[in-house]
Write an enzyme that holds these catalytic residues in place. Sequence first.
Site, mmCIF file in Angstrom:
data_model
loop_
_atom_site.group_PDB
_atom_site.id
_atom_site.type_symbol
_atom_site.label_atom_id
_atom_site.label_comp_id
_atom_site.label_asym_id
_atom_site.label_seq_id
_atom_site.Cartn_x
_atom_site.Cartn_y
_atom_site.Cartn_z
ATOM 1 N N ARG A 1 0.832 -1.218 0.000
ATOM 2 C CA ARG A 1 0.000 0.000 0.000
ATOM 3 C C ARG A 1 0.861 1.260 0.000
ATOM 4 N NH1 ARG A 1 -3.324 -2.949 3.380
ATOM 5 N NH2 ARG A 1 -2.478 -2.031 5.276
ATOM 6 N N CYS B 1 -6.547 -18.475 15.517
ATOM 7 C CA CYS B 1 -7.392 -18.323 16.714
ATOM 8 C C CYS B 1 -8.781 -18.909 16.484
ATOM 9 C CB CYS B 1 -7.540 -16.853 17.089
ATOM 10 S SG CYS B 1 -5.983 -15.980 17.231
ATOM 11 N N ARG C 1 -2.691 -7.785 -4.918
ATOM 12 C CA ARG C 1 -1.718 -6.987 -4.176
ATOM 13 C C ARG C 1 -0.314 -7.090 -4.763
ATOM 14 N NH1 ARG C 1 -4.009 -7.594 2.087
ATOM 15 N NH2 ARG C 1 -6.189 -7.383 1.452
#
Lengths: 492, 492
Positions: free
Chosen positions: A23, A44, A72
């Site tokens: 980014r 988790c 990305r």
Amino acid sequence: MTDTFVIVGGDAAGMAAASKARREDSDLEIVVFEKGEWVSYGACGLPYYVKGEIQSLEALVSVTPQEFREERDIDLRTGHEVVAIDPDERTVTAESDDGDVVQPYDHLLLATGAESVVPPIGGVDLEGVYTLGSMSDGKELREYVARARSDESFQQPDRGPACRYLEDCTGPVAVVGGGYIGIEMAEALAANDFEVHLFQRGDRVLKGFSEATSEAVAAHLRDQDVTLYLGSEVRELAGSGASDDSEGRSPSSNRTQSDDAGEVGAVVTETERVPVDMVLLGTGVRPRTALAENAGLEIGPTGAIATDAYRETSAPDVYAAGDCAEATHVVTGEPTYAPLALTANRHGRAVGQTVTGTPSEGGGVAGTAAVKAFDVEAARTGIIDPDEARKAGFDPVSETITAKSRAGYYPEGGDVTVTLTADRDSGRVLGASLVSEYGEGAVHRSHAVVGALEAGATVFELENYDLAYAPPFNTTWDPVLVAAKVLGGELR
Amino acid sequence: MTDTFVIVGGDAAGMAAASKARREDSDLEIVVFEKGEWVSYGACGLPYYVKGEIQSLEALVSVTPQEFREERDIDLRTGHEVVAIDPDERTVTAESDDGDVVQPYDHLLLATGAESVVPPIGGVDLEGVYTLGSMSDGKELREYVARARSDESFQQPDRGPACRYLEDCTGPVAVVGGGYIGIEMAEALAANDFEVHLFQRGDRVLKGFSEATSEAVAAHLRDQDVTLYLGSEVRELAGSGASDDSEGRSPSSNRTQSDDAGEVGAVVTETERVPVDMVLLGTGVRPRTALAENAGLEIGPTGAIATDAYRETSAPDVYAAGDCAEATHVVTGEPTYAPLALTANRHGRAVGQTVTGTPSEGGGVAGTAAVKAFDVEAARTGIIDPDEARKAGFDPVSETITAKSRAGYYPEGGDVTVTLTADRDSGRVLGASLVSEYGEGAVHRSHAVVGALEAGATVFELENYDLAYAPPFNTTWDPVLVAAKVLGGELR
């Protein structure tokens, strides 16, 4: 020529760094080596997958490898295990099925994570002994649950009556370790009608929390028909002795030799031999540091990779973040090891920012943690343990209070029990541990104490925090404020 | 000779001061004058009493007059209205049915509270027009509800289908004002099957919250079949014109004269005339300052009694706390008026500590507030309004984000929308507004922002707060942290 940012490990810290760097800098070359096939997954969530509340492992993945590559522009190489770092040459060497790769770097991030600790006892290699650290661990455990329930395609179970009242209950099974994983897995297994036996070496579950929290959670586990063995160090996992014998569960044999080729049949402590069909080892994690050690990087006093405030290791331009690395404790300012998801995300992101030209510390850690145990929730933050506090130079004083979660006259609600610890001389808040029924806000209320810890506030300041109040949410003084008032009174 | 501590007003601030002073000093003479019969009651619970979720007014009383007198040795004189203070002579004069009393004091606390604002429009004295500031207001409203439902002994209602779908719905009724009281009363009345029309002068409800919060709450009110009239200033409350005429509700008449002797029949705005059977005025409160003004005490810029950091007024040894007094804003350091229960309790308690020898400031206020609106919860803290921020010398920047209340893969949960405001140059957090479904933690999550405000933290510090995380409670980055990250990105 553009810089190359190489990342070892494709989970929280690694992919947070990669995403943030992209980014901030659309030209940077970003190469991620991940030895497995899964990246950016929420480990988790694994207990809830095993429980059956989440229907696919894919649901735990926040961004897919394809999205990282295509959207990305990150050169993500799964199935690549980095086996060596050369900080002088600024290269890493990765092995894959397609052969070795030597990859130069300008910036390197080690995000190798942690691995489950397997205790040094006999029988851990028996069939039916599991850990829960990786996606494949989760898959195996879920398959075990489905097999044991004779229900290969099981969906979310209804939580029926406790196993001990059922004719056809499955198990018994053992959970070794009373930390987060142990407790979440006790819930996951009990919800699937297993008879659950939980073994804890220390004299209480959730040892990082306050005694009051531990006792509340232990009482609730017992209410949910989990059999607790506290102060019970497991000496050995014994084989069933007869893997095709339906009587294998019974403690009829005096064998103390485990049979590594067979199936697990019992958990053996100093005083007991508890027959079980399965064992889940929830005995903690340790940082994966071999790669860093072999490259000559400094390992810190906690056993994790040493870093400065910017997560830079002893080698220039080599960073370490997440479960493999140390962090700085917000209360003590000293190195600490707190392998939790938010730290990994935050520090990975900070490294992504730093290597793209905006040096970012990413903050300290307070050891804040939350856990749901059946219908109870608990959180802890900062320093609660008196010995730990004294070692850090404090003179700790604690108070525990129980207050209503909503106005006393409000038709719903329960209790919140708060343990608050401060330094006697300075009044500085050191830590807290909170417990309530699930939904009554012990966890989110801990946010107030984290704010106080981050600010280095005193308990006298905390008691004056202008926290939100309305009858459906708390008493006029939120339980956190009640604890601060009582502890403040003790210190005045 | 022992000192005498005299307190005017027996609600939150007054009784907190009395109780704290007694705990600190068992010899002090403590005299409380209360003009009514009720003391130490939770006025915030009144909407839930009217709703029918609380069965007796007594349930709202945390400590009874008898307990204050007998267990805390406080000379509590109900039915005594203080009509004058003489700061030079150090006396107060109280009237009661038994005649006047002149009471000397060494320390005096004014805790006279606030009164409901009745807008300067015609028809407010009509029958069927209510406010909700006192216990007797609550009693009258509940009696109205019971009468209208033809159910004098009604218990907690089941929330049935919305009134507009019922043959036998009651009402229509109007709520004037879209603040906390207005919204809580809309819920209380709708739950009792009234057709509710809510009139708000400004263009959104909850004007102290962010626009995003206001919009979320307004949408939910509409979902609950509350008819909203935004940007609708009420010009007049019109009489029914025929209090014994069953057609009285219809807007057939063009009368604009109200009939003060009759019953309310319609709410009249610039553009509409909405027939109603009852009107609840929730148009704010103002501090009761007449006694202080008459005694020559300084009134602050907000219109409330001016005090220093110890709540001492311009007259020596005369304190003012709670809804009648100013407080200091934690963000601006300037005087502010925030008539809320926690401030009253905290400042009353601080005065009780101060007059017994331990000067105590009791902290500033951040204007933190919480509200439940049907199945939605919202909180706000600090400075959100851009004009207010600029007036205080800041250059405010806000971001609004919506994030999951629990891990995306977790089977339950909803959204939390957070508006976060910071100062552009310094990055300092100025305020926040949060909204979620009830139970998804908007209110308790605001505790983190309060911690940041109390510490004067920047948004860059807040984004690194080590908040508790586990899948049943949030995403890895709690929505508050997501907001801080986004706003921080905007400011970098």
